[in-house]
Design an enzyme around this catalytic site. Structure first.
Site, PDB file in Angstrom:
ATOM      1  N   ALA A  34      -7.236-102.772 -19.193  1.00  0.00           N
ATOM      2  CA  ALA A  34      -6.566-103.166 -17.953  1.00  0.00           C
ATOM      3  C   ALA A  34      -5.166-102.600 -17.823  1.00  0.00           C
ATOM      4  O   ALA A  34      -4.606-102.574 -16.725  1.00  0.00           O
ATOM      5  CB  ALA A  34      -6.518-104.685 -17.858  1.00  0.00           C
TER       6      ALA A  34
ATOM      7  N   ASP B 188     -15.459 -81.458 -16.991  1.00  0.00           N
ATOM      8  CA  ASP B 188     -14.702 -82.438 -16.218  1.00  0.00           C
ATOM      9  C   ASP B 188     -15.192 -82.533 -14.772  1.00  0.00           C
ATOM     10  O   ASP B 188     -15.165 -83.598 -14.174  1.00  0.00           O
ATOM     11  CB  ASP B 188     -13.215 -82.054 -16.252  1.00  0.00           C
ATOM     12  CG  ASP B 188     -12.328 -83.224 -15.886  1.00  0.00           C
ATOM     13  OD1 ASP B 188     -12.626 -84.346 -16.324  1.00  0.00           O
ATOM     14  OD2 ASP B 188     -11.340 -83.025 -15.151  1.00  0.00           O
TER      15      ASP B 188
ATOM     16  N   HIS C  57     -19.650 -84.026 -11.292  1.00  0.00           N
ATOM     17  CA  HIS C  57     -19.434 -84.167  -9.846  1.00  0.00           C
ATOM     18  C   HIS C  57     -20.215 -83.137  -9.037  1.00  0.00           C
ATOM     19  O   HIS C  57     -21.008 -83.475  -8.158  1.00  0.00           O
ATOM     20  CB  HIS C  57     -17.952 -84.019  -9.510  1.00  0.00           C
ATOM     21  CG  HIS C  57     -17.078 -84.993 -10.208  1.00  0.00           C
ATOM     22  ND1 HIS C  57     -17.475 -86.287 -10.460  1.00  0.00           N
ATOM     23  CD2 HIS C  57     -15.837 -84.881 -10.715  1.00  0.00           C
ATOM     24  CE1 HIS C  57     -16.506 -86.918 -11.082  1.00  0.00           C
ATOM     25  NE2 HIS C  57     -15.494 -86.090 -11.256  1.00  0.00           N
TER      26      HIS C  57
ATOM     27  N   LYS D 127      -8.177 -75.997 -11.273  1.00  0.00           N
ATOM     28  CA  LYS D 127      -6.899 -76.699 -11.167  1.00  0.00           C
ATOM     29  C   LYS D 127      -5.818 -75.699 -10.812  1.00  0.00           C
ATOM     30  O   LYS D 127      -5.981 -74.492 -11.005  1.00  0.00           O
ATOM     31  CB  LYS D 127      -6.539 -77.327 -12.521  1.00  0.00           C
ATOM     32  CG  LYS D 127      -7.291 -78.608 -12.838  1.00  0.00           C
ATOM     33  CD  LYS D 127      -6.859 -79.128 -14.203  1.00  0.00           C
ATOM     34  CE  LYS D 127      -7.582 -80.403 -14.560  1.00  0.00           C
ATOM     35  NZ  LYS D 127      -7.177 -81.556 -13.739  1.00  0.00           N
TER      36      LYS D 127
ATOM     37  N   LYS E 219      -5.804 -78.056  -2.133  1.00  0.00           N
ATOM     38  CA  LYS E 219      -6.601 -79.145  -2.654  1.00  0.00           C
ATOM     39  C   LYS E 219      -7.753 -79.326  -1.691  1.00  0.00           C
ATOM     40  O   LYS E 219      -7.554 -79.641  -0.513  1.00  0.00           O
ATOM     41  CB  LYS E 219      -5.718 -80.396  -2.664  1.00  0.00           C
ATOM     42  CG  LYS E 219      -6.348 -81.647  -3.204  1.00  0.00           C
ATOM     43  CD  LYS E 219      -5.263 -82.747  -3.186  1.00  0.00           C
ATOM     44  CE  LYS E 219      -5.866 -84.119  -3.344  1.00  0.00           C
ATOM     45  NZ  LYS E 219      -6.420 -84.333  -4.685  1.00  0.00           N
TER      46      LYS E 219
ATOM     47  N   GLN F 167     -12.746 -83.480   1.222  1.00  0.00           N
ATOM     48  CA  GLN F 167     -11.319 -83.683   1.330  1.00  0.00           C
ATOM     49  C   GLN F 167     -10.622 -82.340   1.421  1.00  0.00           C
ATOM     50  O   GLN F 167     -11.168 -81.343   0.966  1.00  0.00           O
ATOM     51  CB  GLN F 167     -10.813 -84.511   0.153  1.00  0.00           C
ATOM     52  CG  GLN F 167     -11.067 -83.834  -1.194  1.00  0.00           C
ATOM     53  CD  GLN F 167     -10.454 -84.629  -2.335  1.00  0.00           C
ATOM     54  OE1 GLN F 167      -9.537 -85.339  -2.171  1.00  0.00           O
ATOM     55  NE2 GLN F 167     -10.977 -84.496  -3.503  1.00  0.00           N
TER      56      GLN F 167
ATOM     57  N   LEU G 156     -19.966 -76.980  12.037  1.00  0.00           N
ATOM     58  CA  LEU G 156     -21.011 -75.980  12.022  1.00  0.00           C
ATOM     59  C   LEU G 156     -20.431 -74.766  12.704  1.00  0.00           C
ATOM     60  O   LEU G 156     -20.033 -74.831  13.860  1.00  0.00           O
ATOM     61  CB  LEU G 156     -22.204 -76.543  12.804  1.00  0.00           C
ATOM     62  CG  LEU G 156     -23.485 -75.756  12.856  1.00  0.00           C
ATOM     63  CD1 LEU G 156     -24.037 -75.516  11.474  1.00  0.00           C
ATOM     64  CD2 LEU G 156     -24.509 -76.521  13.674  1.00  0.00           C
TER      65      LEU G 156
END
Lengths: 601, 583
Positions: free
Chosen positions: B107, B330, B335, B431, B436, B472, B479
């Protein structure tokens, strides 16, 4: 919608017409318009591709008779075999292929019936816009042929004052936005001349010929006649122009506006009469809808995008809707309209032409003849319309918010008992392999709640849709739809199903959108500009060929006759409403739901 | 998600052998386990059902441990909420009886602070959490519940702040948050945790969700302790684990095997937070609820597909975790590969998690392992721009100076099935690039016999249609179509049919973690990775990774903030793909 309706108000010329034209005899035919190849013609590439008969050459050069300060101001580039590609100054110059040569062919554009509404509102502004953008050949002369009934003291000076007044009032803001508009207008007006004469007088046309020759100064002469006159005097004017004022060594072309007859027979008669004096390739039947940007784009969309190709058939398309609505009535100018009605005025030409472009097979090339061949095939594959597949309506008076809108029959130019439809909806079918069973619904009307023109393509359901549960009971609401909006606000959008962002799984129909105003800041040229330019360049793609016209009439004539014989009473709908509800039942019969009346856009 | 650790890997790895042995002897342990095993019973049954549906799903590990104890389970106690139907079970009639405890292990870490607690709060704010819920933070740091609340309260996001009575809600939320400190490998500490939980549950039915926001080397310890000492006795117990799930096929299998000693497959929720992104969720809706895409979705019309994930930042001093894994492990292996599987899969029988995951596995298993020659690896180097200088990857103090770890990779993959044979899937991840972005680009083929070819110049690749799903920034679907430039003449242009989410849906989309945590609570497994999927994914990349490490392949260096190594264009060219390195 520029129709000739207006010219009736303006046209004292009606009084002068004589129906002598069709009786013209064989000897005239021999003197018919020539379409010979100019000897020294330098061929601009884009024209070569499109026109076999008339290779037009547009070059510049000092004009003997008119003052041309223009030449010194705008140095022209060398001609390039570039593509005709847009409205910008540079592009047009490239296309036209200017070359400083004294022996340039000249182009003269004679607007016959120059005092009419169409000329005032559409033709001259379009000419000026083209002139402004240097899209017109350098040696060009603009003649207004006006009936002497409308006199300007018979002087060019007075006429120019009138024209300036007229043109400047109707010039669009596209031009006004730019610089040296006034200067350009002066230059433009210097090239405008005026000739007064009877539309059926060979003598008067001979005088015009003399004047034109003077201005042409011995160059190859190309002549374009724009008939902005009522159809009953087409033949007279064509006869006179052909016999007395056609070009001796260049091309002669004639642009005619609808109506092209009232039915198969009268249309065939008109064509036959025109062909007494003109070859098929000299006749440019204008349908200004075909000059609309998005109608032009329709073929590009279909044939240059892979993603639409597999979808374009009965396998994926459930129905197609062609919708045209105006939010005003005849407004006191119903004289012309009442004789034709909405079916002849909109459906048989504009909507049917768009349908043909939409549904045609891939043409062999983009040449005018290849495209028109494919369009004819579509029209000839269609079933003639049946009375039960048609709903007609007429608007009635309606009071809203203290304002009373008149009924169609309140129009003073319309007989009280007129049954002329101001609204029509129809279901059409193309019996070929691609479209068998797909309903093509057309809807056209005046005095409706909105002004729009669009094509809507509704796709089929997703077979075995995993998300059916998310759509509720009406699966029709969940199909994809492609909308091509011609006006207002040109746009193309594809309705897709989409998850609403957020937790859970709620679906939504949203649009993949291309809004022209947002992407293309440039103002879109008026349809008339495009069509005039095409006529000058001999590009016939957007003009209607005789056999197309015949086929189009063959579809509608039996129905029109039946409507008139049986005196079918139109369904009345209030001015400003969505039109007669009958349209919904017609659509429902073919399991279609009108896409334009949904709450969503 | 780079979970940074202040880890003491030595202590944890030694500790996990000993208690493991103990568990077989300790009476206490079996007793506790007994009670929670019946929960697994239901799960086991479910797994069998799924296995029947799809024979391709191979049970990796027989859960014999559970099967034994299951026999003793009293059938009468099958009152537990069936996870599969439990959309929001707590809103139903049993609101009074059941409780939910979410135990965030680790936590005090970054992930918990930045993602998990804000996501939990967002769910609470939107009334998505059951009425009786408790959140317990568990970590080694000694602190009080109050201190934890202070930490949490600083990271709650503005989406919530925009609204009314946020403070009030926040107070209510924080009151439900508690802290429990303990070692990750101590069964005793977990036993204390269990007591605390029982206290909060107050005898009502207990459902427990453990979120492991800790380094992977401690996964098994925690799972073991939680399982033995702190799993629910009368409700469900689920565990969310974050990547990395191993470093290669063997270590991944080992991890799975170990987890399966204590948990059944359907208790393990392997999170891939990219699968919780809005547009990834939307991918299936787009594909399967729109007729217009149906006929296009195959090698007949699609020329290539590109999956692009780029970050504009480097490791920024936190490269220690990354250096051990590299960009392929990674980003790509999880992903991008997951998104590829969703993109390329056949239509599932239904939208149920198992049906979807069955289809995804089929795609992964149709793929050949990536070959070295189909890969371009890169590493960013430092550069200066104006006054600012950007550090190279090896300038990072937490990265060794001679590190060969790729920070950029491009790879072409192929799905060898009837639908996709020969279509290159180009993956690009990196990276310290210029922008981004995360997006899927689908490039369609040329129009055969295009009438307008003359208008397009020599490169017909420029003139094809393209579907872009931008995850993002600024979620959008567009399209690219060919269109006439308005005006006289005939000039063509590629313009977009566009759907910008921001414009149409002004409401902020929930964070991926919100969606995924909610799914885990509701037992919706669609967006979590099943063992066999994970296995198949590793099989695609493990040979490549091993070869790279064995041959010590030197990455192509590229400048910080650039568009990456140029090698990517040659790789793309080899497969007739055109990759645009700018949007």
């Amino acid at each position: 919608m520029a129709t000739l309706s207006s010219s009736s108000a303006h046209c004292p010329s009606y009084a002068y017409h004589r129906l002598s034209s069709s009786s013209s005899n064989g000897q005239h035919q021999s003197v018919g318009f020539t379409s010979s190849l100019p000897q020294r013609a330098k061929i601009s590439l884009q024209c070569l591709k499109n026109s076999h008969q008339n290779v037009v050459l547009m070059q510049d050069g000092p004009v003997a008779t008119t003052a041309t300060p223009l030449e010194t101001e705008t140095p022209f580039k060398e001609s390039k075999g570039g593509l005709l590609s847009g409205t910008s100054l540079e592009e047009c110059k490239d296309a036209v292929g200017f070359d400083n040569n004294e022996n340039e062919p000249s182009v003269s554009i004679t607007v016959v019936g120059a005092s009419g509404d169409l000329a005032k509102k559409k033709i001259f502004p379009a000419l000026f816009a083209l002139y402004y953008e240097d899209c017109l050949p350098k040696v060009s002369i603009y003649f207004s042929f006006i009936n002497p009934g409308l006199s300007f003291c018979n002087s060019n000076f007075a006429y120019k004052g009138y024209l300036r007044n007229m043109v400047s009032r109707t010039l669009t803001c596209r031009i006004d936005k730019r610089e040296n508009c006034d200067e350009k207008m002066e230059q433009f007006l210097k090239r405008c001349f005026y000739h007064s004469g009877q539309y059926d007088s060979e003598e008067n046309f001979a005088e015009l010929d003399k004047k034109l020759k003077k201005h042409e100064g011995g160059r190859v002469s190309n002549r374009l006649f724009y008939l902005s006159i009522p159809p009953n005097i087409f033949i007279d004017a064509v006869k006179c122009a052909s016999l007395s004022a056609s070009s001796g060594n260049g091309w002669t072309r004639v642009i005619v506006e609808k109506p092209f007859g009232r039915d198969s027979e009268s249309s065939a008669a008109l064509t036959k009469a025109l062909k007494n004096y003109l070859d098929e390739d000299q006749i440019f039947r204008i349908d200004h809808y075909l000059g609309k940007e998005l109608v032009e784009n329709l073929s590009v969309l279909r044939f240059s995008n892979l993603i639409f190709e597999p979808l374009w058939s009965r396998q994926y398309i459930r129905n197609v809707q062609l919708i045209f609505s105006e939010d005003f009535g005849t407004e006191g100018r119903g004289g012309y309209f009442d004789n034709y009605g909405i079916i002849r005025d909109i459906m048989q030409n504009h909507l049917l032409q768009i349908l043909a472009l939409f549904a045609m097979e891939t043409p062999v090339s983009l040449d005018a003849e290849d495209i028109r061949n494919e369009k004819v095939k579509v029209l000839r594959s269609m079933r003639p319309l049946q009375l039960e597949d048609m709903v007609v309506g007429q608007y009635k008076s309606h009071t809203k918010g203290g304002v009373t809108y008149p009924a169609y029959t309140d129009d003073k130019t319309v007989p009280k008992d007129s049954l002329t439809p101001t609204f029509a909806a129809a279901a059409l079918f193309i019996d070929n392999a691609r479209w068998d069973g797909v309903p093509f619904l057309m809807k056209a009307g005046k005095a409706l709640h909105s002004k729009r023109a669009e094509i809507r393509v509704q796709f089929r359901h997703v077979p075995g849709n995993l998300y059916n549960r998310n759509f509720g009971t009406d699966l029709d609401r969940a199909t994809n739809e492609l909308v091509i909006r011609v006006q207002p606000d040109e746009a193309i959008y594809l309705k897709i199903n989409n998850k609403i962002p957020g937790l859970g799984m709620r679906l939504d129909r949203s649009n993949l959108n291309l809004h022209y105003a947002a992407r293309y800041s440039k103002e879109i040229p008026d349809a008339y500009e495009r069509l005039l330019l095409d006529a000058i360049e001999g590009e016939r793609r957007l003009f209607i060929r005789s056999d197309e016209l015949n086929a189009a009439w063959a579809l509608f004539t039996p129905l029109l006759k039946e409507l008139e014989e049986k005196k079918i009473i139109p369904e009345y709908y209030p001015y400003g409403s969505r039109g007669p509800v009958g349209a919904h039942y017609l659509a429902a019969r073919y399991k279609v739901r009108w896409g334009d009346l949904n709450v969503e856009p | 998600m780079a979970v940074r650790l202040s880890s003491c890997s030595l202590s944890s790895s030694t500790s996990y052998l000993a208690p493991y042995n103990l568990s077989h002897h300790g009476n206490l342990a079996t007793r506790v386990c007994f009670s929670c095993d019946y929960v697994d019973h239901g799960r086991t049954n479910q797994s069998r059902r799924f296995a029947l549906k799809a024979s391709i799903v191979q049970p990796l590990n027989a859960v014999s441990l559970h099967a034994d104890t299951v026999v003793h389970t009293p059938a009468a106690e099958h009152v537990e909420i069936p996870a599969k139907e439990g959309y929001i079970p707590f809103f139903d009639s049993d609101t009074e009886e059941s409780t939910l405890s979410i135990i965030v292990i680790g936590a005090s870490g970054d992930l918990a602070r930045k993602k998990i607690f804000p996501a939990l709060f967002a769910l609470f704010y939107e009334d998505r959490l059951p009425e009786n819920f408790t959140i317990i933070g568990y970590a080694r740091t000694i602190m009080t519940s109050e201190e934890l609340r202070n930490i949490i309260s600083t990271t709650l996001t503005c989406r919530i702040d925009k609204r009314e009575n946020c403070d009030e809600k926040m107070d209510q939320f924080l009151k439900r948050c508690f802290y429990h400190s303990g070692q990750y490998s101590s069964e005793e500490h977990f036993f204390e945790l269990d007591r605390k939980l029982k206290e909060k549950e107050a005898g009502r039915q207990s459902n427990r969700l453990f979120y492991l926001a800790i380094p992977p080397n401690m996964f098994v310890d925690v799972v073991r302790c939680a399982r033995r000492r702190a799993s629910s006795e009368d409700g469900w117990t689920r565990v969310i684990v974050e990547k990395p799930f191993g470093r290669d096929l063997e270590s991944s299998r080992e991890l799975t095997r170990e987890l399966r000693q204590y948990l059944s497959e359907d208790q393990i929720f392997r999170i891939d937070h990219h699968l919780g992104e809005e547009l990834v969720e939307n991918l299936l809706v787009l594909r399967f609820s729109n007729l217009v895409f149906g006929p296009l979705w195959s090698r007949n019309y699609i020329r290539n597909v590109q999956f692009i994930f780029s970050e504009d930042s480097g490791t920024e001093g936190r490269g220690r975790y990354f250096d051990n894994y590299g960009i392929i492990r990674d980003i790509m292996q999880n992903h991008l590969l997951q998104i590829l599987a969703l993109f390329a899969m056949e239509t599932p029988v239904s939208l149920d998690a198992e049906d979807i995951r069955n289809e995804k596995v089929k795609v992964l298993r149709s793929m050949k392992p990536v070959k070295l020659e189909d890969v371009v690896v890169g590493q960013y180097k430092g550069c200066c721009e104006g006054d600012t200088s950007y550090p190279g990857y090896t300038d990072d103090p937490s990265v060794s100076d001679d590190s060969l770890t790729p920070t950029f990779t491009a790879a072409t993959l192929f799905v060898n099935n009837a639908r996709w044979d020969g279509v290159p899937f180009l993956m690009i991840a990196g990276k310290a690039l210029q922008s981004k972005r995360a997006e899927i680009r689908v490039q369609f083929k040329h129009v055969p016999g295009n009438l307008y070819n003359k208008k397009f110049g020599t490169d017909l690749g420029q003139a094809t249609n393209e579907l872009v799903i931008r995850v993002q920034p600024d979620e959008a679907i567009y399209l690219k179509i060919n269109n006439k430039v308005p005006g006289l003449g005939m000039r063509l242009d590629r313009s977009d049919l566009n759907l910008l989410f921001k414009a149409r849906y002004p409401r902020e989309s929930p964070d991926a973690y919100e969606r995924l945590v909610l799914d885990a609570i509701e037992g919706e497994r669609r967006s979590f990775i099943r063992s066999d999927e994970l296995d198949a994914a590793w099989e695609i990349f493990t040979p490549l990774l091993k070869e790279m490490e064995k041959k010590k392949i030197a990455p192509e260096l590229y400048t910080y903030g650039s568009s990456g190594p140029v090698g990517v264009h040659y790789l793309a060219a080899k497969h007739n793909v055109r990759y645009e390195d700018y949007c």
